[in-house]
Design an enzyme around this catalytic site. Structure first.
Site, PDB file in Angstrom:
ATOM      1  N   LYS A  46       0.814  -1.222   0.000  1.00 35.25           N
ATOM      2  CA  LYS A  46       0.000   0.000   0.000  1.00 35.25           C
ATOM      3  C   LYS A  46       0.848   1.273   0.000  1.00 35.25           C
ATOM      4  CE  LYS A  46      -3.396  -2.881   0.519  1.00 35.25           C
ATOM      5  NZ  LYS A  46      -4.173  -3.339  -0.636  1.00 35.25           N
ATOM      6  N   TYR A 258     -13.463 -13.514   2.086  1.00 31.97           N
ATOM      7  CA  TYR A 258     -12.454 -12.498   2.373  1.00 31.97           C
ATOM      8  C   TYR A 258     -12.077 -12.513   3.862  1.00 31.97           C
ATOM      9  CZ  TYR A 258     -10.176  -8.048   3.141  1.00 31.97           C
ATOM     10  OH  TYR A 258      -9.280  -7.092   3.517  1.00 31.97           O
ATOM     11  N   TYR A 284      -4.188 -12.232   2.199  1.00 31.63           N
ATOM     12  CA  TYR A 284      -3.809 -11.902   0.825  1.00 31.63           C
ATOM     13  C   TYR A 284      -2.788 -12.878   0.233  1.00 31.63           C
ATOM     14  CZ  TYR A 284      -6.134  -7.480   1.861  1.00 31.63           C
ATOM     15  OH  TYR A 284      -7.052  -6.532   2.220  1.00 31.63           O
TER      16      TYR A 284
END
Length: 327
Positions: A46, A258, A284
């Site tokens: 990120k 998720y 992830y």
């Protein structure tokens, strides 16, 4: 490729390592780019996006960052850290409940002094844009100039971080004497994949960029990626025209959903940690690397020799539920 000015927060370039024992096991040359090592409190993928997004915020005179994510959002934590580095205020809208465990990224958000609004999953999924816009209006009434960063910083300006990462990878190929013919990344909000694909296309690099989605489905993300290409081109001045069928997103590795882990995924992460001394996260990179290995076994990568997997970080996301599944 023309890119706008950015901040330099991340430790770049991140190194590329060969996963020797996994390569031998699978009969492929598998390498990993350690974007989990971009920093400490800003670690992960990120920060590459935030270097561009937050620079735009500062250039526009903004003094308050607003963003969103899951309760264990790596992006939210990195945004809070960057805001504090620049002396800015930060407001995080997190998908969670009041009884959410104070650990991992959520704990770090608190340590960094972020203002946090917890929103139940159903409301978050349906109304997050409106929620952030209403927060923005309230902060403007208080005299602030806020800047909204979407989930994962996955918009045109944020995706520039991984357009630039392609240039970094091409430079490292020359240093290492290796040509990667496949680049693989997790797809969680779309910006990392879109940036890699766009940069690879603009540079006329002959690698195939694969994404492995860990939420929603491939069709959903293909549409997101096409929109992101248009957003990126606003900043670069170069449009690309890609057919949806040429976007390689490999479906089938969401697992239980998720941020929900199953035993097969955790067992795989545990095995890889013992095999290579490499720790992936359960949200992830664990799902995506599991997907890559399964696809290699299926023959999807038979035409590829040197595969580069982008380790996007996330180690703070190991919560008590995932940890309890490690045998």
């Amino acid at each position: 490729m023309r890119l706008p000015e950015k901040f330099n927060f991340a430790n770049l370039p991140t190194k590329i390592e060969k996963l020797s024992r996994l390569s031998e096991e699978l009969g492929k040359e598998i390498y990993i780019k350690r974007d989990d090592q971009t920093g400490g409190e800003i670690s992960g993928n990120k920060i590459r996006k935030l270097e561009y997004a937050v620079r735009e915020a500062i250039d526009n005179g903004c003094n308050y960052l607003i963003t969103c994510g899951g309760i264990q959002s790596n992006h939210a934590r990195a945004t809070a850290a960057v805001a504090r580095k620049l002396g800015m205020e930060v407001y995080l809208v997190l998908r969670g409940n009041q009884d959410s465990e104070l650990e991992g990224n959520y704990f770090l958000d608190k340590i960094l002094g972020a203002k946090i609004k917890l929103v139940a999953p159903e409301e978050f999924n349906s109304h997050i844009e409106n929620i952030m816009e209403n927060i923005k209006k309230e902060l403007e009434k208080e005299g602030y100039k806020p800047y909204i960063i979407p989930m994962g910083a996955s918009n045109g300006v944020g995706s520039l971080g991984y357009c630039a990462a392609v240039e970094e990878i091409l430079s490292q190929e020359k240093e290492l004497g290796i040509k990667f013919d496949a680049i693989v990344s997790t797809v969680g909000s779309g910006g990392t994949y879109a940036g890699l694909y766009y940069g690879n296309y603009i540079k006329d690099n002959n690698a195939v960029v694969y994404g492995i989605n860990i939420c929603d489905d491939a069709e959903y993300f293909k549409n997101i990626v096409l929109k992101l290409f248009k957003g990126i081109s606003i900043y670069t001045g170069e449009e690309i025209h890609v057919d949806k069928k040429d976007i390689d997103i490999l479906d089938g590795y969401i697992g239980s959903g998720y941020a929900l882990s199953n035993e097969n995924e955790i067992e795989f992460i545990h095995k890889l940690a013992k095999l290579e001394g490499l720790i992936l996260d359960p949200v992830y990179t664990g799902k995506a690397m599991y997907g890559l290995v399964e696809e290699i076994k299926k023959g999807t990568f038979d035409n590829h020799k040197n595969i580069l997997f982008i380790h996007t970080g996330g180690i703070f996301g190991w919560n008590s539920v995932a940890r309890s599944m490690v045998k």
